[in-house]
Design a protein around this motif. Sequence first.
Motif, PDB file in Angstrom:
ATOM      1  N   ALA A 179      10.407  56.667  43.767  1.00  0.00           N
ATOM      2  CA  ALA A 179      10.858  55.575  42.733  1.00  0.00           C
ATOM      3  C   ALA A 179      11.941  56.236  42.167  1.00  0.00           C
ATOM      4  CB  ALA A 179       9.506  55.671  41.918  1.00  0.00           C
ATOM      5  N   VAL A 180      12.304  57.403  41.885  1.00  0.00           N
ATOM      6  CA  VAL A 180      13.625  57.811  41.278  1.00  0.00           C
ATOM      7  C   VAL A 180      14.571  57.876  42.411  1.00  0.00           C
ATOM      8  CG1 VAL A 180      14.325  59.852  40.373  1.00  0.00           C
ATOM      9  CG2 VAL A 180      12.298  59.456  39.808  1.00  0.00           C
ATOM     10  N   MET A 181      14.273  58.377  43.596  1.00  0.00           N
ATOM     11  CA  MET A 181      15.072  58.149  44.678  1.00  0.00           C
ATOM     12  C   MET A 181      15.702  56.588  44.996  1.00  0.00           C
ATOM     13  SD  MET A 181      14.896  57.341  48.406  1.00  0.00           S
ATOM     14  CE  MET A 181      13.319  58.054  48.828  1.00  0.00           C
ATOM     15  N   PHE A 182      14.817  55.830  44.915  1.00  0.00           N
ATOM     16  CA  PHE A 182      15.172  54.567  45.036  1.00  0.00           C
ATOM     17  C   PHE A 182      16.082  53.971  44.183  1.00  0.00           C
ATOM     18  CE2 PHE A 182      11.286  52.209  47.737  1.00  0.00           C
ATOM     19  CZ  PHE A 182      11.495  52.903  48.857  1.00  0.00           C
ATOM     20  N   ARG A 183      16.016  54.315  42.842  1.00  0.00           N
ATOM     21  CA  ARG A 183      16.877  54.055  41.952  1.00  0.00           C
ATOM     22  C   ARG A 183      18.105  54.742  41.976  1.00  0.00           C
ATOM     23  NH1 ARG A 183      12.553  54.910  38.717  1.00  0.00           N
ATOM     24  NH2 ARG A 183      13.338  56.827  37.855  1.00  0.00           N
ATOM     25  N   GLU A 184      18.017  56.259  42.171  1.00  0.00           N
ATOM     26  CA  GLU A 184      19.403  56.816  42.003  1.00  0.00           C
ATOM     27  C   GLU A 184      19.902  57.285  43.213  1.00  0.00           C
ATOM     28  OE1 GLU A 184      18.227  60.230  39.463  1.00  0.00           O
ATOM     29  OE2 GLU A 184      17.443  58.947  37.983  1.00  0.00           O
ATOM     30  N   ARG A 185      19.214  57.386  44.287  1.00  0.00           N
ATOM     31  CA  ARG A 185      19.869  57.975  45.450  1.00  0.00           C
ATOM     32  C   ARG A 185      19.238  57.064  46.756  1.00  0.00           C
ATOM     33  NH1 ARG A 185      20.037  64.338  46.625  1.00  0.00           N
ATOM     34  NH2 ARG A 185      21.882  63.518  47.843  1.00  0.00           N
ATOM     35  N   PRO A 186      19.607  55.763  46.752  1.00  0.00           N
ATOM     36  CA  PRO A 186      18.692  54.929  47.752  1.00  0.00           C
ATOM     37  C   PRO A 186      19.132  55.096  49.148  1.00  0.00           C
ATOM     38  CG  PRO A 186      20.572  53.701  46.699  1.00  0.00           C
ATOM     39  CD  PRO A 186      20.182  55.031  45.781  1.00  0.00           C
ATOM     40  N   GLN A 187      20.269  55.692  49.233  1.00  0.00           N
ATOM     41  CA  GLN A 187      20.716  56.318  50.875  1.00  0.00           C
ATOM     42  C   GLN A 187      19.686  57.309  51.349  1.00  0.00           C
ATOM     43  OE1 GLN A 187      22.079  57.286  47.891  1.00  0.00           O
ATOM     44  NE2 GLN A 187      22.857  59.251  48.153  1.00  0.00           N
ATOM     45  N   LEU A 188      18.890  57.992  50.628  1.00  0.00           N
ATOM     46  CA  LEU A 188      17.925  58.936  51.207  1.00  0.00           C
ATOM     47  C   LEU A 188      16.469  57.884  51.752  1.00  0.00           C
ATOM     48  CD1 LEU A 188      18.045  61.759  48.689  1.00  0.00           C
ATOM     49  CD2 LEU A 188      18.941  61.531  50.911  1.00  0.00           C
ATOM     50  N   ALA A 189      16.413  56.628  51.396  1.00  0.00           N
ATOM     51  CA  ALA A 189      15.505  55.814  52.040  1.00  0.00           C
ATOM     52  C   ALA A 189      15.881  55.811  53.661  1.00  0.00           C
ATOM     53  CB  ALA A 189      15.434  54.437  51.261  1.00  0.00           C
ATOM     54  N   LEU A 190      16.839  55.962  54.106  1.00  0.00           N
ATOM     55  CA  LEU A 190      17.341  55.932  55.426  1.00  0.00           C
ATOM     56  C   LEU A 190      17.597  54.568  55.949  1.00  0.00           C
ATOM     57  CD1 LEU A 190      15.310  59.045  56.675  1.00  0.00           C
ATOM     58  CD2 LEU A 190      17.711  58.995  55.675  1.00  0.00           C
TER      59      LEU A 190
END
Length: 292
Positions: free
Chosen positions: A114-125
């Motif tokens: 959830a943090v990744m989606f907000r702050e580093r969405p590129q890591l959702a690939l």
Amino acid sequence: MISKYEFNIKAREDFYRHPEKYRIPPFRIYGNLYFVGNKSVGSHLIDTGEGLILIDTTYPSTAAMLVQSIWELGFNPGDIRCILHTHGHFDHFGGTALLKELSGAKTYLGEGDAVMFRERPQLALTEASGCQYFEPFVPDRIMKDGDVIVLGNTSIRIVSTPGHSDGTISFFTEIEGDRGRLIAGMHGGAGLNTMCGSFVERYGNSHCRGDFLNGLEKVYDERVDIMLGNHTGHNRTVEKRQFMEAHPEGPNPFVDRWEWRRYLDFVRNRFEAMVREEEETDVGDCIVCAKR
């Protein structure tokens, strides 16, 4: 240098162009637990008696097949109440927006993702999804280590096992069937593509390696009678289904109490082999090896 372990979109070209070729007709695994995924990625449905729980929603390009599979089992996609995600990569939440729109279900995602989606969405690939405008969703609920999700006759225990992503979640639940109550378990993600040297160097996520090994150790002693895979190769879903069709009166190939540890041993050995390979070729010199 790009590691051979990184995600290779070229290798998925036929899948993206012709997803229908990779369809698996839906089927019952055991009791009220069903498979509704495809030949590449798993999606699992649980009928709780008070609504449906769906675990992972496959690729954006296979969302329609997922909906059709739910209908073919005799269920209404509109009865989905909870959509759980093993982790926040595009191939596991590709149909989430559609299913949420059809059902009004609450969506669940691990805290780290959830943090990744907000702050580093590129890591959702999502750039590798084959869909130009595809993007992460906003989860309704955050899953944390030790949470228990309850709906109807089903309780799902949440165990945080980061590494493949910061919010990777493993699931454990009891399923009632013709052999009594058995425990189904799924490791939330063990792909090396996000833990290889070139990926770690690019995104600075060196913590993932130690997290991954700790997560394997954390769940190693779990009792699992039915191992599920969020990719079909993890538990040989396709081969087991073929066995069930060829031997309708035979033993259920999904029931195997030793498969869980065999799989965790396999992924640990594969991870350690990758680290050794990188050390020998100097690909991973900039990374602190998780074994040290």
